[in-house]
Design a protein around this motif. Structure first.
Motif, PDB file in Angstrom:
ATOM      1  N   GLU A  16      46.249  51.971  44.909  1.00 36.96           N
ATOM      2  CA  GLU A  16      47.426  51.503  44.172  1.00 36.96           C
ATOM      3  C   GLU A  16      47.227  51.670  42.665  1.00 36.96           C
ATOM      4  O   GLU A  16      48.182  51.787  41.909  1.00 36.96           O
ATOM      5  N   PHE A  17      45.976  51.702  42.269  1.00 36.81           N
ATOM      6  CA  PHE A  17      45.709  51.805  40.833  1.00 36.81           C
ATOM      7  C   PHE A  17      45.983  53.205  40.291  1.00 36.81           C
ATOM      8  O   PHE A  17      45.866  53.430  39.093  1.00 36.81           O
ATOM      9  N   PHE A  20      48.210  53.101  37.473  1.00 38.38           N
ATOM     10  CA  PHE A  20      47.907  52.099  36.445  1.00 38.38           C
ATOM     11  C   PHE A  20      47.188  52.796  35.284  1.00 38.38           C
ATOM     12  O   PHE A  20      46.046  53.212  35.438  1.00 38.38           O
ATOM     13  N   PRO A  21      47.836  52.907  34.152  1.00 41.05           N
ATOM     14  CA  PRO A  21      47.222  53.686  33.064  1.00 41.05           C
ATOM     15  C   PRO A  21      45.795  53.262  32.687  1.00 41.05           C
ATOM     16  O   PRO A  21      44.946  54.121  32.473  1.00 41.05           O
ATOM     17  N   PRO A  22      45.504  51.981  32.601  1.00 44.02           N
ATOM     18  CA  PRO A  22      44.129  51.626  32.221  1.00 44.02           C
ATOM     19  C   PRO A  22      43.087  52.088  33.230  1.00 44.02           C
ATOM     20  O   PRO A  22      41.895  52.118  32.921  1.00 44.02           O
ATOM     21  N   PHE A  23      43.536  52.469  34.423  1.00 45.02           N
ATOM     22  CA  PHE A  23      42.610  52.987  35.424  1.00 45.02           C
ATOM     23  C   PHE A  23      41.910  54.236  34.901  1.00 45.02           C
ATOM     24  O   PHE A  23      40.813  54.572  35.334  1.00 45.02           O
ATOM     25  N   THR A  25      40.938  54.735  31.801  1.00 46.86           N
ATOM     26  CA  THR A  25      40.122  54.472  30.612  1.00 46.86           C
ATOM     27  C   THR A  25      38.898  53.697  31.056  1.00 46.86           C
ATOM     28  O   THR A  25      39.016  52.731  31.813  1.00 46.86           O
ATOM     29  N   GLN A  27      36.629  51.008  31.097  1.00 48.48           N
ATOM     30  CA  GLN A  27      36.752  49.655  30.565  1.00 48.48           C
ATOM     31  C   GLN A  27      35.418  49.191  29.987  1.00 48.48           C
ATOM     32  O   GLN A  27      34.396  49.256  30.656  1.00 48.48           O
ATOM     33  N   PRO A  28      35.446  48.728  28.749  1.00 47.77           N
ATOM     34  CA  PRO A  28      34.185  48.274  28.135  1.00 47.77           C
ATOM     35  C   PRO A  28      33.693  46.966  28.756  1.00 47.77           C
ATOM     36  O   PRO A  28      32.498  46.681  28.739  1.00 47.77           O
ATOM     37  N   ASN A  29      34.608  46.191  29.261  1.00 48.07           N
ATOM     38  CA  ASN A  29      34.208  44.916  29.843  1.00 48.07           C
ATOM     39  C   ASN A  29      33.486  45.154  31.174  1.00 48.07           C
ATOM     40  O   ASN A  29      33.976  45.865  32.054  1.00 48.07           O
ATOM     41  N   SER A  32      35.376  44.132  34.442  1.00 41.72           N
ATOM     42  CA  SER A  32      36.497  45.026  34.707  1.00 41.72           C
ATOM     43  C   SER A  32      35.973  46.381  35.168  1.00 41.72           C
ATOM     44  O   SER A  32      36.510  46.996  36.093  1.00 41.72           O
ATOM     45  N   SER A  35      34.873  46.605  38.833  1.00 45.68           N
ATOM     46  CA  SER A  35      36.010  46.715  39.752  1.00 45.68           C
ATOM     47  C   SER A  35      36.588  48.128  39.698  1.00 45.68           C
ATOM     48  O   SER A  35      36.856  48.751  40.736  1.00 45.68           O
ATOM     49  N   GLN A  36      36.747  48.597  38.463  1.00 48.31           N
ATOM     50  CA  GLN A  36      37.320  49.926  38.280  1.00 48.31           C
ATOM     51  C   GLN A  36      36.447  50.978  38.955  1.00 48.31           C
ATOM     52  O   GLN A  36      36.931  51.878  39.637  1.00 48.31           O
ATOM     53  N   ASN A  73      50.792  60.909  33.015  1.00 44.37           N
ATOM     54  CA  ASN A  73      50.111  61.680  31.977  1.00 44.37           C
ATOM     55  C   ASN A  73      48.775  61.048  31.561  1.00 44.37           C
ATOM     56  O   ASN A  73      48.506  60.843  30.378  1.00 44.37           O
ATOM     57  N   ARG A  74      47.982  60.699  32.540  1.00 41.65           N
ATOM     58  CA  ARG A  74      46.658  60.152  32.229  1.00 41.65           C
ATOM     59  C   ARG A  74      45.619  60.897  33.050  1.00 41.65           C
ATOM     60  O   ARG A  74      45.835  61.191  34.224  1.00 41.65           O
TER      61      ARG A  74
END
Lengths: 183, 590
Positions: A16-17, A20-23, A25, A27-29, A32, A35-36, A73-74
């Protein structure tokens, strides 16, 4: 695959992700990211399995639907892809072809899984004790329904080596070809 | 004794009166009454202002902070022990000898308020001021012809000419003015003669009935709400009303005083300087006692030019009361009279401005007047439609605003801090003054900046407010680092990137994170309602959006968002368009 732009037409193995645009990138955390990362791992494996992809040329696949969602567009940047594949290598779901880390074998099943599958197929078809060429296993007419059909030769050797170690098979060379005998 | 509890600012400095300025600060000071150390008042900071000597306890400033009015001090002495490093160590002290309190006041008060024979929360009124005149300023006589309330003539006497009514020009009968003089004076004497009269005065004050129209006003009012008459229980006449502190009787200083051996008259207070700094304190005290700034409060400002300028700017009553007022010989009425009056007024304003800018000293002493003038010009300018030049208007209103910044409230300068104490006292005082500056409601700097201001911005704003005696960035940083130690209502926060920000103390990360996430939720709610397409990921924002929403600067917004990301509640989406922030679908709240 043909009309990926329509989101509803996405095959089931797309997570589903995917939209999801942040998928896309890194993630620095840490929380997160873990999970990613696990989402990406399972997506790569599922994708390769659905497409019968055995080796992933990162530079090429970057532009494919796997890492590039054209509808939003990611695309996942190359270093992050490497990071994901590195993680797959750690759990022996993948293997780098060379130290440049540009091409990787993707084991959407572990070599052990494949080995036991091959063993049981040979057992079921009563071919124990006979010599089979590796090409017969991967390209033969009898194996088209099997999961390992079309597997890369080098990968197959790796899988068979699992059997060899167990003392259930023997791999030998017949000229340019390789043969395997299971008992 | 004349000690009073004082109000502190949020940063735990003494709250200054409008015209009061801070002169000097010294830490490590102890307090003596007579020969006795006062418990709880042995470790604190002494603040010398133009009006008072304040003591603020270091450990429990809210409980143990008192002030002594300089007007109650008759003389003072500096005592420096001979063997300062010797065997019997004694700290240098400054002794303040108090004016003997008014005996009649004392007798009537001690039974009702305290056990101490010397306890008198009400200082005697300043002798050197001219009470009659100041009282006369506030009095009015009512014209029998047109009923206009005229200001009472300041120079009223049996021989002085009687000024005509300001509106109708008819001279009143002398008996009218006499009646006013008589009605006011006895009321003044009544105050505090016997217990009964005090009781009655108390009742009367509690209702605060207007002597003219009998309307019962609120106690805090100085003028009648109905007719504008000056109320008799004027706060300046009776400081106990001006500073309502219901728990006064329990206040620590007076209670201690009560335990001083009976019969011993305490007539002096000592400040013990354990950390040094007595000499500069003494010097400044000397200066303050000579200048007697507290007298200026009652005086009608600098006399030289008030006459005309005040006409325009200050209370018309006051200006009319000044000696120049009536020029009975040349009375011109009608349009010509008005013109003549206007001309005189302009001349006077011109003089006021020219005089004020002659030298800085004069400017400071006339600051009030000039501010009023500037404001007046600004309103005149704004009212004037023919002046289309908006630039000039802006410039004027800006300069008026600059003038009203009142920098002195927030200024701590190095020369207010004794050189003997270390630089840290200066930084601590600076930190307090910055905290006050930030907490000041009229400016609400922090609020405008969304609750966080970068050190760089603060430096600029603070220095602009100071105007003079600018502080260096390193001083600001050192001061900001002390916020936590001094338990001030603001705190210094360092973001991951090293950016230093000053925040309200109660603004924690959790609160910020909560508000950011709530905002994102709200946005996505709007989004799904507006569009048919269901976007299950909600809405994303840029740092710019957050900056606009919360009033942060961009740098602060980025840092805050990254802080929330650090907590795992946001995820970022970096693309060539920039970094967009999304609510994290992976976040599991504990």
């Amino acid at each position: 695959m043909a009309n990926l732009k329509d989101k509803s037409a996405l095959p089931a193995y797309y997570p589903e992700f995917y939209t999801f645009p942040p998928f896309y990138t890194r993630q620095p955390n840490a929380a997160s990211w873990s999970s990613q990362l696990s989402q990406w791992r399972s997506f790569i494996l599922a994708y390769c399995r659905a497409h019968k992809l055995w080796r992933l040329n990162l530079a090429d696949t970057m532009e494919t639907d796997l890492f590039y969602n054209k509808s939003i567009n990611r695309k996942l940047p190359l270093p992050t892809i490497r990071e994901v594949v590195d993680d797959l290598v750690k759990s022996s779901n993948a293997e780098w072809l060379s130290s440049e880390k540009s091409i990787a074998y993707i084991y959407w099943r572990t070599p052990e899984d494949f080995a036991s599958q091959i063993y049981s197929w040979i057992d079921e078809t009563g071919q124990k004790g006979t010599v089979l060429t590796l090409l017969e296993l991967t390209e033969g007419d009898n194996t088209t329904q099997q999961e390992w059909y079309g597997m890369d030769q080098t990968m197959l050797v790796k899988c068979l080596n699992v059997l060899v170690k167990k003392g259930q098979a023997q791999v030998f060379s017949v000229g340019d070809d390789k043969g395997v005998k299971v008992w | 004794m004349a000690f009073r509890r004082i109000d502190l600012t949020p940063a735990l400095r003494p709250l200054l009166l409008p015209s009061e300025t801070l002169l000097f600060v010294q830490d490590a000071v102890g307090l003596y009454e007579g020969r006795y150390k006062v418990p709880n008042f042995q470790n604190g900071s002494a603040y010398l202002t133009t009006h008072r000597v304040c003591f603020v306890n270091n450990d429990e400033p809210r409980k143990f902070s008192v002030a002594l009015e300089l007007k109650d001090v008759e003389r003072f002495e500096l005592y420096i022990p001979f063997f300062q490093n010797g065997f019997l160590k004694s700290s240098p002290k400054i002794t303040l000898y108090l004016r003997p309190s008014n005996p009649s006041l004392l007798d009537s008060r001690d039974r009702s308020t305290s056990r101490s024979p010397t306890y008198s929360p009400i200082p005697t009124p300043p002798r050197s001021s001219t009470p009659l005149q100041s009282a006369a300023l506030n009095r009015q006589w009512i014209c029998p012809i047109c009923t206009f309330p005229n200001p009472f003539p300041s120079n009223f006497g049996h021989l002085a000419p009687i000024p005509p009514c300001l509106t109708c020009g008819v001279k009143p009968n002398r008996s009218i003015l006499d009646a006013i003089v008589n009605s006011h004076t006895p009321a003044k004497h009544q105050n505090g003669i016997s217990d009964d009269s005090i009781l009655q005065a108390g009742i009367q004050r509690s209702k605060n009935a207007c002597p003219r129209c009998t309307f019962e006003n609120d106690q805090a009012l100085r003028n009648c709400e109905m007719c504008g008459e000056v109320l008799s229980s004027h706060p300046i006449d009776d400081p106990s009303v001006a500073r309502p502190s219901p728990s006064r009787d329990e206040s620590p200083a007076p209670r201690y005083l009560g335990s001083v051996p009976a019969g011993e008259q305490i007539d002096c207070v000592k400040l013990s300087f354990r950390g040094g700094g007595e000499k500069p304190f003494h010097e400044k005290l000397k200066g303050a006692m000579v200048q007697r700034k507290w007298l200026l409060d009652q005086a009608p400002a600098v006399p030289a030019i008030t006459s005309g300028a005040a006409n325009l700017t200050l209370d018309p009553r006051e200006s009319e009361a000044s000696p120049r007022t009536p020029a009975p010989t040349e009375r011109i009425v009608g349009v010509r009279g008005l013109e003549r009056q206007n001309l005189a007024l302009r001349m006077n304003n011109q003089r006021a401005i020219a005089g004020a800018f002659e030298d800085l000293e004069a400017l400071m002493s006339r600051a009030k007047e000039i501010i009023a003038l500037a404001e007046n010009f600004a309103t005149q300018l704004a009212d004037n439609p023919s002046l289309a030049n908006s630039d000039a208007r802006e410039a004027l209103s800006q300069s008026a605003a600059m003038l009203s910044l009142r920098p002195t409230d927030f200024t701590v300068t190095k020369d207010q801090i004794s050189s003997s104490s270390s630089l840290s006292l200066y930084h601590a005082e600076l930190a307090r003054s910055i905290a006050d500056f930030l907490a000041d409601d009229t400016r609400s700097i922090l609020k405008k900046e969304g609750g966080a201001i970068t050190l760089v911005d603060l430096w600029a704003v603070y220095n602009r407010a100071r105007g003079i005696e600018l502080i260096s960035p390193s001083d600001l940083e050192s001061a900001a680092k002390l916020f936590d130690k001094l338990q001030l209502p603001v705190r210094l926060r360092q973001f991951k990137s090293g950016l230093l920000v000053i925040q309200e103390r109660n603004k924690t990360d959790e609160k910020v994170a909560k508000s950011v996430v709530a905002w994102l939720d709200e946005l996505s709610d709007l989004e799904t309602r507006d569009t048919i397409a269901d976007n299950k990921w909600g809405k994303s924002v840029l740092a710019k959006d957050a900056a606009e929403k919360f009033g942060w600067s961009i740098a602060v917004a980025i840092e805050e968002l990254e802080m929330v990301e650090e907590r795992g509640e946001l995820v970022r989406d970096t693309s060539f368009e920039g970094v967009r922030w999304w609510k994290s679908p992976w976040y599991i709240s504990e």
